[in-house]
Design an enzyme around this catalytic site. Sequence first.
Site, short mmCIF file in Angstrom:
data_model
loop_
_atom_site.label_atom_id
_atom_site.label_comp_id
_atom_site.label_asym_id
_atom_site.label_seq_id
_atom_site.Cartn_x
_atom_site.Cartn_y
_atom_site.Cartn_z
N GLU A 60 0.78 -1.17 -0.15
CA GLU A 60 0.03 0.10 0.12
C GLU A 60 0.83 1.36 0.13
O GLU A 60 0.44 2.33 -0.71
CB GLU A 60 -0.89 -0.06 1.17
N HIS A 129 -11.33 -5.73 9.55
CA HIS A 129 -11.49 -5.36 7.79
C HIS A 129 -13.05 -4.48 7.73
O HIS A 129 -13.84 -4.59 6.96
CB HIS A 129 -11.95 -6.81 7.01
#
Lengths: 323, 320
Positions: A60, A129
């Site tokens: 990322e 998540h």
Amino acid sequence: MARITMREAISQAMWEEMERDPNVFILGEEVGVWGGSYAVTKGFYDHFGGERVRDTPIAEAAIIGAAIGSAMTGLRPIAELMTINFAFSAMDHIVNEAAKLHYMFGGQFVLPLVIRAVGGGGRQLGATHSQTPDAIFAHFPGLKVISPGTPADAKGLLKASIRSNDPVLFIENATLYQVRGEVPDGDYIVPIGKSTIQRPGKDVTIVTYSKGLEISMKAAEELAKDGIEAEIVDLRSLRPLDIGPVIESFKKTNRAVIVEEGWKSYGVGAEVSSRIYEQAFDYVDAPVVRVAQKEVPLPYNRALEQSALPQPADVVAAVREVL
Amino acid sequence: MDKAKLLDLYYQMVLIRRLEESGAELYQAGKIGGFMHLYIGQEAVSTGLIAARQPQDRVITAYRDHGVAISCGIPANQVMAELMGKSTGISKGRGGSMHMADVTRNFWGGHAIVGAHLPLAAGLALGDKYAGRDGVTICMFGEGATNIGFFHEALNLSKVWTLPVLWVCENNMYGMGTAVERASAVSEIQQKAEGYGMAHERVDGMDVLAVYEAAKKAIETVRSGSGPNMLEIMTYRFRGHSMGDPERYRKREEVKKWEEHDPIGVFHAFLTGNKKATAKALEEIETRAKADVQKAVEFAEASPEPGLDTLFNHVYVEEV
């Protein structure tokens, strides 16, 4: 006017902007060959090719860092984070680079960058998540943070974001992807940084955005059965925050409930209620009430998870409390 | 390299040295604030490296950036004014010592989070590749930056996408006060390039011409489209990590030993020994550099502070 899903609206916005401007390109994990882990970029790879729809390693910091660097050269990257929970792995690049480079070098660098990230709970994905950390990002001057609640706003705001010369974090909610709504045809643009009234009313002001809009609309329907007309103000953009319509509505209703999916502490509700007290204290007839996620890491078990997330019934109860 | 260019490199190195010596004094006098990291001892690296680039090649570096700024062609006046936080500074007084950049000279900063600019460098290179330009992005970083994840993510991405980046590790052997062998699994940093399938070379960073030659070759290799490359340039900083460094981690004798290889002294000996310049000609260059630094200090001192009404300028490009 077409009735399409939020997913289609987001997809259309990117497709049209990529057709319009060859400098717009997409990078992210599984955006290309796979077609997007939420199928938002389905068909893009075949149409635009691998140079403009770039699959990345699972890295990322590299995704956001490379997006920033390419934006500095004049490209208009749309960097997709598979979920906003992975933004923490790129936090330095979002906070220390994207939000600061224009200012820190005296305006020399321009970053026409969009980071798309999907968040939200309610899908039994467990604590790592399922987060709604929008307020964290809205804390930083230099970023624009947008989170739409309708397909029309999703399309219009994403197109505006892609054309913006400032870095934009565009936060989507996965449980809204299938929501349908009317979207105007043609080159539809919604200006960044404008709150809007999604439902007119006179008895109470509900301030919300994104998933909170869906929850609040359901609550408003319930309340209407008892003759209570809630006015719903959709922030749409958390930074810049357009507080004007909130204050205007509050001066009319003198009562407010703020609804967000994220945690209550230090959240959007804290900011908005504070601004109401600062700017409309003389109009306060009842304490402003916040409806938000309970202060736990979201559990996997469905019943537990739902009990931690804000529900329409919570909004109804909050409204009855302030009336 | 012709004589004029050789002498220009000498001038640049002396200018960096004098400018930073002057900066250190101004820091002690309270006229420069914040953190300041001196490049003294490492001048041959930025000078040789950047002399080897073409105008379309981008340079990006870490926070020890005054020398790089000078090598990229930013006038000493604007560097000194930025150190003093003045409105005439290259970043209009908003960046300070660690954040200098000049887009017009293809210098992309001056970045203060260790390793964070490496992914940006990959993006700069992607910009050139995407547009079909033949520029190479030269990304400088210390050996300390090779232990953070950003380094590995960026090198991997640059190789996977065949990006035109020259990764340049300035190995000055200490990350702040921690010696390279205490922080890195391999103290020969170029070995890390192996893991990403990149060609690499170790270079003597106290010899400006050795740096130049290696850089020239590496930059043109990258430009040919073969993908990223790495140079590990061995160097040494004569001063502390920053202005507030007690230097408990190294012995005075070690510093002294390296000072015998002072890159300015080494180059001086080369120029006079090979009859490229007389000692007198070099002394004239030194006098000129000193005078230019003096002018830069006067310029910075006389420059206005940024107006408080400009506080909010450049937070966003567009009105919000």
